[in-house]
Design a protein around this motif. Structure first.
Motif, mmCIF file in Angstrom:
data_model
loop_
_atom_site.group_PDB
_atom_site.id
_atom_site.type_symbol
_atom_site.label_atom_id
_atom_site.label_comp_id
_atom_site.label_asym_id
_atom_site.label_seq_id
_atom_site.Cartn_x
_atom_site.Cartn_y
_atom_site.Cartn_z
ATOM 1 N N ASP A 3 0.828 -1.214 0.000
ATOM 2 C CA ASP A 3 0.000 0.000 0.000
ATOM 3 C C ASP A 3 0.858 1.257 0.000
ATOM 4 O O ASP A 3 0.519 2.245 -0.633
ATOM 5 C CB ASP A 3 -0.924 0.027 1.221
ATOM 6 C CG ASP A 3 -2.038 -0.996 1.143
ATOM 7 O OD1 ASP A 3 -2.284 -1.523 0.048
ATOM 8 O OD2 ASP A 3 -2.648 -1.260 2.182
ATOM 9 N N ALA A 7 0.894 4.039 -2.907
ATOM 10 C CA ALA A 7 0.610 5.436 -2.579
ATOM 11 C C ALA A 7 1.733 6.351 -3.057
ATOM 12 O O ALA A 7 1.486 7.448 -3.549
ATOM 13 C CB ALA A 7 0.398 5.589 -1.075
ATOM 14 N N ARG A 13 0.593 12.582 -4.935
ATOM 15 C CA ARG A 13 0.653 12.180 -3.534
ATOM 16 C C ARG A 13 2.031 12.468 -2.946
ATOM 17 O O ARG A 13 2.149 12.856 -1.782
ATOM 18 C CB ARG A 13 0.272 10.704 -3.388
ATOM 19 C CG ARG A 13 -1.213 10.476 -3.653
ATOM 20 C CD ARG A 13 -1.666 9.094 -3.288
ATOM 21 N NE ARG A 13 -1.262 8.060 -4.201
ATOM 22 C CZ ARG A 13 -1.945 7.656 -5.259
ATOM 23 N NH1 ARG A 13 -3.098 8.236 -5.554
ATOM 24 N NH2 ARG A 13 -1.510 6.686 -6.026
ATOM 25 N N LYS A 44 -9.108 12.837 -2.293
ATOM 26 C CA LYS A 44 -8.929 11.432 -2.672
ATOM 27 C C LYS A 44 -7.490 10.976 -2.435
ATOM 28 O O LYS A 44 -7.259 9.876 -1.930
ATOM 29 C CB LYS A 44 -9.320 11.218 -4.136
ATOM 30 C CG LYS A 44 -10.797 11.247 -4.387
ATOM 31 C CD LYS A 44 -11.114 11.005 -5.849
ATOM 32 C CE LYS A 44 -12.608 11.025 -6.095
ATOM 33 N NZ LYS A 44 -12.939 10.754 -7.502
ATOM 34 N N LYS A 47 -6.855 10.464 1.236
ATOM 35 C CA LYS A 47 -7.457 9.217 1.719
ATOM 36 C C LYS A 47 -6.542 8.026 1.416
ATOM 37 O O LYS A 47 -6.345 7.142 2.264
ATOM 38 C CB LYS A 47 -8.844 9.031 1.074
ATOM 39 C CG LYS A 47 -9.523 7.743 1.438
ATOM 40 C CD LYS A 47 -9.853 7.686 2.916
ATOM 41 C CE LYS A 47 -10.647 6.413 3.220
ATOM 42 N NZ LYS A 47 -10.315 5.848 4.504
ATOM 43 N N ILE A 48 -5.957 7.997 0.238
ATOM 44 C CA ILE A 48 -5.033 6.916 -0.128
ATOM 45 C C ILE A 48 -3.796 6.956 0.768
ATOM 46 O O ILE A 48 -3.329 5.922 1.247
ATOM 47 C CB ILE A 48 -4.661 7.014 -1.621
ATOM 48 C CG1 ILE A 48 -5.886 6.693 -2.481
ATOM 49 C CG2 ILE A 48 -3.495 6.087 -1.963
ATOM 50 C CD1 ILE A 48 -5.731 7.025 -3.950
ATOM 51 N N GLU A 50 -3.670 8.200 3.770
ATOM 52 C CA GLU A 50 -4.105 7.805 5.115
ATOM 53 C C GLU A 50 -4.254 6.284 5.205
ATOM 54 O O GLU A 50 -3.822 5.666 6.179
ATOM 55 C CB GLU A 50 -5.426 8.488 5.456
ATOM 56 C CG GLU A 50 -5.908 8.206 6.858
ATOM 57 C CD GLU A 50 -7.225 8.895 7.168
ATOM 58 O OE1 GLU A 50 -7.685 8.728 8.316
ATOM 59 O OE2 GLU A 50 -7.807 9.575 6.297
ATOM 60 N N ASP A 51 -4.834 5.669 4.174
ATOM 61 C CA ASP A 51 -5.003 4.211 4.162
ATOM 62 C C ASP A 51 -3.658 3.489 4.166
ATOM 63 O O ASP A 51 -3.541 2.392 4.699
ATOM 64 C CB ASP A 51 -5.823 3.770 2.952
ATOM 65 C CG ASP A 51 -7.295 4.176 3.058
ATOM 66 O OD1 ASP A 51 -7.733 4.542 4.167
ATOM 67 O OD2 ASP A 51 -7.978 4.130 2.021
ATOM 68 N N ALA A 52 -2.645 4.124 3.573
ATOM 69 C CA ALA A 52 -1.296 3.547 3.553
ATOM 70 C C ALA A 52 -0.512 3.895 4.814
ATOM 71 O O ALA A 52 0.655 3.534 4.938
ATOM 72 C CB ALA A 52 -0.536 4.029 2.317
ATOM 73 N N ASN A 53 -1.147 4.613 5.724
ATOM 74 C CA ASN A 53 -0.539 5.023 6.992
ATOM 75 C C ASN A 53 0.629 6.000 6.798
ATOM 76 O O ASN A 53 1.510 6.102 7.640
ATOM 77 C CB ASN A 53 -0.093 3.796 7.803
ATOM 78 C CG ASN A 53 0.109 4.119 9.261
ATOM 79 O OD1 ASN A 53 -0.528 5.012 9.804
ATOM 80 N ND2 ASN A 53 1.015 3.405 9.904
ATOM 81 N N THR A 56 -1.345 10.947 9.168
ATOM 82 C CA THR A 56 -2.298 10.779 10.255
ATOM 83 C C THR A 56 -3.181 12.021 10.304
ATOM 84 O O THR A 56 -2.798 13.092 9.835
ATOM 85 C CB THR A 56 -1.598 10.579 11.612
ATOM 86 O OG1 THR A 56 -0.762 11.711 11.875
ATOM 87 C CG2 THR A 56 -0.770 9.312 11.626
#
Length: 109
Positions: A3, A7, A13, A44, A47-48, A50-53, A56
């Motif tokens: 992930d 990202a 990004r 968007k 969010k990607i 954040e999902d990949a950490n 925060t």
């Protein structure tokens, strides 16, 4: 970890991460103003990330602040870059040792 690589594959990004590196704790509006992207596109991308950490989120009242999370990138460095760095350092140690041996032989020691 896949992930994180996915990202990081997108330039937009990476630009967001660069912006958070320079100034942590930015709102969506702050980040949208800095980049040539729509608010929806920035949202968007966030969010990607954040999902990949990689980022925060912290709420300050009604403001949603975004912060860079360097830990996943540090893990990549440790796992992938560190291996190559270790080999390079071992080569430098070998080179120094060989140079010292040649110097000793040259000086008759």
């Amino acid at each position: 970890m896949s992930d994180v690589f996915k990202a990081l594959a997108d330039e937009g990004r990476r630009d967001l991460l660069d912006s958070l590196y320079e100034k942590n704790g930015q709102t969506l509006a702050d980040l949208t103003n800095l980049l040539d992207m729509s608010r929806q596109a920035v949202s968007k991308h966030l969010k990607i990330l954040e999902d990949a950490n990689l980022i925060t989120i912290h709420w300050r009242g009604r403001e949603k602040l975004h912060y860079l999370n360097p830990i996943p990138i540090a893990e990549i460095v440790h796992r992938w870059v560190g291996r190559f760095e270790e080999a390079r350092l071992e080569n430098l140690v070998d080179l120094k040792r060989d140079s010292e041996i040649k110097t000793e032989r040259k000086n008759g020691l």
